[in-house]
Scaffold this motif. Structure first.
Motif, PDB file in Angstrom:
ATOM      1  N   ALA A  55     -27.152  25.525 -10.344  1.00 29.37           N
ATOM      2  CA  ALA A  55     -25.955  25.848  -9.571  1.00 29.37           C
ATOM      3  C   ALA A  55     -25.578  24.703  -8.645  1.00 29.37           C
ATOM      4  CB  ALA A  55     -26.171  27.134  -8.765  1.00 29.37           C
ATOM      5  N   SER A  56     -25.950  23.485  -9.038  1.00 24.61           N
ATOM      6  CA  SER A  56     -25.653  22.292  -8.234  1.00 24.61           C
ATOM      7  C   SER A  56     -24.160  22.117  -8.013  1.00 24.61           C
ATOM      8  CB  SER A  56     -26.208  21.063  -8.952  1.00 24.61           C
ATOM      9  OG  SER A  56     -25.702  19.873  -8.395  1.00 24.61           O
ATOM     10  N   ILE A  88     -14.210  20.554 -16.400  1.00 21.59           N
ATOM     11  CA  ILE A  88     -14.641  19.414 -15.585  1.00 21.59           C
ATOM     12  C   ILE A  88     -16.109  19.517 -15.188  1.00 21.59           C
ATOM     13  CG2 ILE A  88     -12.325  18.973 -14.670  1.00 21.59           C
ATOM     14  CD1 ILE A  88     -13.219  20.430 -12.102  1.00 21.59           C
ATOM     15  N   ASN A  89     -16.827  20.558 -15.652  1.00 18.38           N
ATOM     16  CA  ASN A  89     -18.239  20.695 -15.277  1.00 18.38           C
ATOM     17  C   ASN A  89     -19.065  19.547 -15.859  1.00 18.38           C
ATOM     18  OD1 ASN A  89     -18.627  23.575 -17.523  1.00 18.38           O
ATOM     19  ND2 ASN A  89     -18.115  21.468 -18.007  1.00 18.38           N
ATOM     20  N   SER A  90     -20.218  19.271 -15.216  1.00 24.45           N
ATOM     21  CA  SER A  90     -21.019  18.113 -15.590  1.00 24.45           C
ATOM     22  C   SER A  90     -21.563  18.236 -17.009  1.00 24.45           C
ATOM     23  CB  SER A  90     -22.178  17.951 -14.609  1.00 24.45           C
ATOM     24  OG  SER A  90     -21.716  17.527 -13.354  1.00 24.45           O
ATOM     25  N   PRO A 128     -22.452  24.166 -14.681  1.00 29.24           N
ATOM     26  CA  PRO A 128     -21.071  24.649 -14.544  1.00 29.24           C
ATOM     27  C   PRO A 128     -20.504  24.630 -13.131  1.00 29.24           C
ATOM     28  CG  PRO A 128     -22.567  26.469 -15.055  1.00 29.24           C
ATOM     29  CD  PRO A 128     -23.367  25.215 -15.180  1.00 29.24           C
ATOM     30  N   TYR A 129     -21.340  24.369 -12.109  1.00 27.60           N
ATOM     31  CA  TYR A 129     -20.825  24.316 -10.736  1.00 27.60           C
ATOM     32  C   TYR A 129     -20.541  22.886 -10.265  1.00 27.60           C
ATOM     33  CZ  TYR A 129     -22.142  29.242  -9.895  1.00 27.60           C
ATOM     34  OH  TYR A 129     -22.248  30.616  -9.934  1.00 27.60           O
ATOM     35  N   ALA A 130     -21.013  21.907 -10.996  1.00 30.24           N
ATOM     36  CA  ALA A 130     -20.928  20.515 -10.537  1.00 30.24           C
ATOM     37  C   ALA A 130     -19.807  19.777 -11.250  1.00 30.24           C
ATOM     38  CB  ALA A 130     -22.260  19.809 -10.780  1.00 30.24           C
ATOM     39  N   PRO A 131     -18.726  19.398 -10.547  1.00 27.97           N
ATOM     40  CA  PRO A 131     -17.669  18.609 -11.192  1.00 27.97           C
ATOM     41  C   PRO A 131     -18.229  17.286 -11.712  1.00 27.97           C
ATOM     42  CG  PRO A 131     -16.965  19.411  -9.030  1.00 27.97           C
ATOM     43  CD  PRO A 131     -18.439  19.668  -9.132  1.00 27.97           C
ATOM     44  N   ASP A 170     -10.083  25.320 -17.003  1.00 27.31           N
ATOM     45  CA  ASP A 170     -10.721  25.845 -18.206  1.00 27.31           C
ATOM     46  C   ASP A 170     -12.231  25.904 -17.955  1.00 27.31           C
ATOM     47  OD1 ASP A 170     -11.141  26.676 -20.772  1.00 27.31           O
ATOM     48  OD2 ASP A 170     -10.142  24.978 -21.725  1.00 27.31           O
ATOM     49  N   VAL A 171     -12.844  27.080 -18.140  1.00 25.12           N
ATOM     50  CA  VAL A 171     -14.283  27.245 -17.920  1.00 25.12           C
ATOM     51  C   VAL A 171     -14.950  27.753 -19.194  1.00 25.12           C
ATOM     52  CG1 VAL A 171     -14.090  27.596 -15.430  1.00 25.12           C
ATOM     53  CG2 VAL A 171     -13.933  29.566 -16.953  1.00 25.12           C
TER      54      VAL A 171
END
Length: 585
Positions: free
Chosen positions: A78-79, A149-151, A165-168, A195-196
């Motif tokens: 959850a970074s 845009i997640n890492s 999914p929390y880290a751009p 978009d997720v």
């Protein structure tokens, strides 16, 4: 000045005064240690249910990892930030650091949406998009949709191979630069949708199977990877909080759920919708969009804002190109009739047999507002999943594409265009990523094997010409060529886009509170007359002819636009479009 903060259940949460709380769900680890760079390892406290937590003396900027089973150091799932990529340490972020300038922004009602889908990396990161906001707003765009845009592994990717999914993604800019972009868009009256991806994780940097195997459902793997176990409360909450995180902490105006049909537990989708509605501020417009192969009209009926209407795209694509392979087979029998159904009822497939899969698909949608359906001629999938990434103008006659473009931007359905489409861009958009070694070779060969069933790629020599997804040139060649804007063709397309969106703003959007089909007549193959009752007793009529045949028609009153310019009364020429607005009794 309003400030916004969303507290996550997992990850790192600053408490103030140099203290940060850390939480990790690691049910397969007996012990977990927190490793903060420059400090001694700290053993985290267990609740005996797989949850580990600790409060440590650190602030924003601290780099950290978790040490789980067998001494493996892993990033925080959850970074909020991964400065060195998905294989590096996570970074503590202060969500209150950025000072919002448009803190009172409440969004826009959905019927005003004119969506512009883009890839952040190809347009120069968050700063690069900021430089184009004025031109998009002046053109008539009201909503920007970002591909994920997640890492992800490497520095370039479509975004659907994300693992944190929390880290751009750091290659696009830091978290404050992302917030600045969203703030700048809001200042110009533009909504921003993200978009997720909640149906799988990418192939590099996903350590969850090592210490949280219960995160996955190995019996329901998807095309893209291991299935997600949405039966687990921790998993359900992890992804619901992710959507809330983007909406509350970053002030996104909504999210698009990628491949919702690949999410095994559909009750989770309903729970997401309920949690979002009970969390957002009163009066704020937040939109939940679906990509859903199941054509689940019930979700739209029960609160989801809209769905990408692949049925509409596919029918139009078959009419424009004549292609009938793969999933286009579903629309090859009578694409004109399919288009008529889209314009009247939203979905083509509303429960009937899908000849492509051999299963029944969809459910009735004719009672839904037409603004529940997002129509498009091109998007990242429909271009990039082609072997050579061709855009529509490479595949179809320009006159026919222009007529269809007018239908897209003036029908009551919500329109979406893909970056560069507004100037008639013909630059390919390829599938690209940035993996190395054996994984890179596997992806390259898998990409070529994917097309081996198509007749034109039966020859291995032909398949070798498919661009290598991992090559830097594949990424660079996908950048929309802005020099085309200054050509005669580019200027013509830009003027057409501007004129059509100005007409939509004047004649369509003000009356979309109510939009109901008044009937669709099929004039011939590729030729349709569609009518809609709109708000304020307006009647919108659209004629479109995508064939080479000319049709005699009854001249409508209140013409607002024609392609080509109107010359012969009572005639619908080849490759033409006509729209009129009348007052009805």
């Amino acid at each position: 000045m309003r400030t916004f903060r969303f507290k996550k259940t997992f990850g790192a949460e600053m408490l103030g005064e140099g203290q940060t709380a850390f939480t990790l769900w690691a049910p397969e680890s007996e012990n977990v240690f927190l490793k903060i760079e420059g400090m001694q390892d700290l053993q985290m406290h267990s609740d005996s249910q797989g949850h580990f937590s600790i409060t440590a003396p650190c602030s924003a900027g601290a780099r950290y990892r978790f040490c789980v089973s067998d001494g493996l150091f892993v990033p925080d799932p959850a970074s909020r930030s991964q400065p060195d990529g998905v294989l590096g340490a996570s970074e503590v972020i202060d969500p209150k650091h950025y000072q919002w300038q448009c803190s009172e922004w409440q969004g826009r009602p959905w019927y005003e949406a004119v969506i512009y889908e883009l890839h952040v990396g190809l347009l120069g990161g968050y700063e690069g998009i900021c430089q184009r906001l004025d031109e998009l707003a002046a053109l008539g765009i009201t909503t920007i949709e970002l591909m994920p845009i997640n890492s992800f592994g490497g520095v370039r990717n479509w975004g659907y191979d994300g693992v944190l999914p929390y880290a751009p993604a750091v290659s696009y800019g830091d978290p404050d630069e992302l917030k600045h972009f969203i703030d700048a868009a809001h200042a110009r009256g533009l909504m921003v949708i993200l978009d997720v991806v909640y149906n799988h994780f990418g192939p590099e940097g996903n350590f969850l199977p090592v210490y949280a195997g219960d995160f996955f459902n190995y019996d329901q793997n998807s095309t893209w990877g291991m299935g997600i176990n949405f039966k687990k409360p921790e998993v359900r909450n992890f992804f619901i909080e992710n959507a809330l995180y983007w909406i509350m902490e970053y002030r996104f105006d909504g999210v698009r759920i990628d491949a919702a049909s690949a999410i095994s537990d559909h009750t989770w989708i309903g729970e997401l919708q309920e949690r979002v509605q009970t969390t957002i501020e009163p009066g704020r417009h937040v939109h939940l969009i679906l990509e859903n192969e199941n054509n689940d009209a019930g979700l739209l009926r029960n609160g989801f804002t809209a769905q990408w209407n692949d049925d509409g795209h596919n029918a139009l694509h078959v009419l424009l190109t004549g292609e009938h392979e793969g999933y286009y087979k579903m629309f090859a029998k009578n694409p004109t009739q399919d288009l008529a159904k889209v314009l009247a009822e939203g979905f083509v497939y509303q429960g009937q047999l899908n000849p492509y899969s051999g299963k029944n698909r969809g459910m009735p949608s004719d009672d839904l507002p037409l603004t529940k359906f997002i129509l498009f001629l091109q998007n990242h999938d429909q271009i990039g999943n082609r072997a050579f990434g061709e855009r529509l103008l490479v595949l179809a006659k320009s006159e026919a594409v222009k007529a269809t473009y007018a239908l897209l931007l003036l029908s009551p359905l919500i329109p979406m265009i893909f970056m560069g489409e507004e100037w008639g861009c013909m630059t390919p958009f390829y599938f690209f990523c940035d993996f190395h070694g054996e994984l890179a070779e596997h992806i390259k060969e898998g990409r070529r094997k994917e097309f081996s069933e198509f007749p034109e790629f039966q020859n291995e020599k032909t398949r070798e010409h498919i661009p290598d997804p991992n090559a830097l040139s594949t990424f660079e060649d996908s950048r929309p060529d802005r020099s085309m804007r200054d050509t005669d063709s580019g200027k013509e397309w830009l003027a057409l886009t501007h004129d059509l969106l100005a007409l939509r703003k004047k004649w369509i959007i003000p009356y979309l509170d109510y939009a109901q089909s008044a009937g669709v007549n099929i004039l011939g193959v590729g030729a349709i007359c569609a009518r809609w009752y709109l708000d304020d007793k307006k009647l919108l009529t659209i004629f479109i002819n995508l064939s080479e045949k000319k049709y005699e028609i009854i001249e409508p009153y209140g013409l607002i636009f024609t392609i080509p310019e109107r010359r012969h009364t009572g005639t619908l020429p080849a490759f033409s479009f006509m729209a009129s607005m009348e007052n009805r009794p």
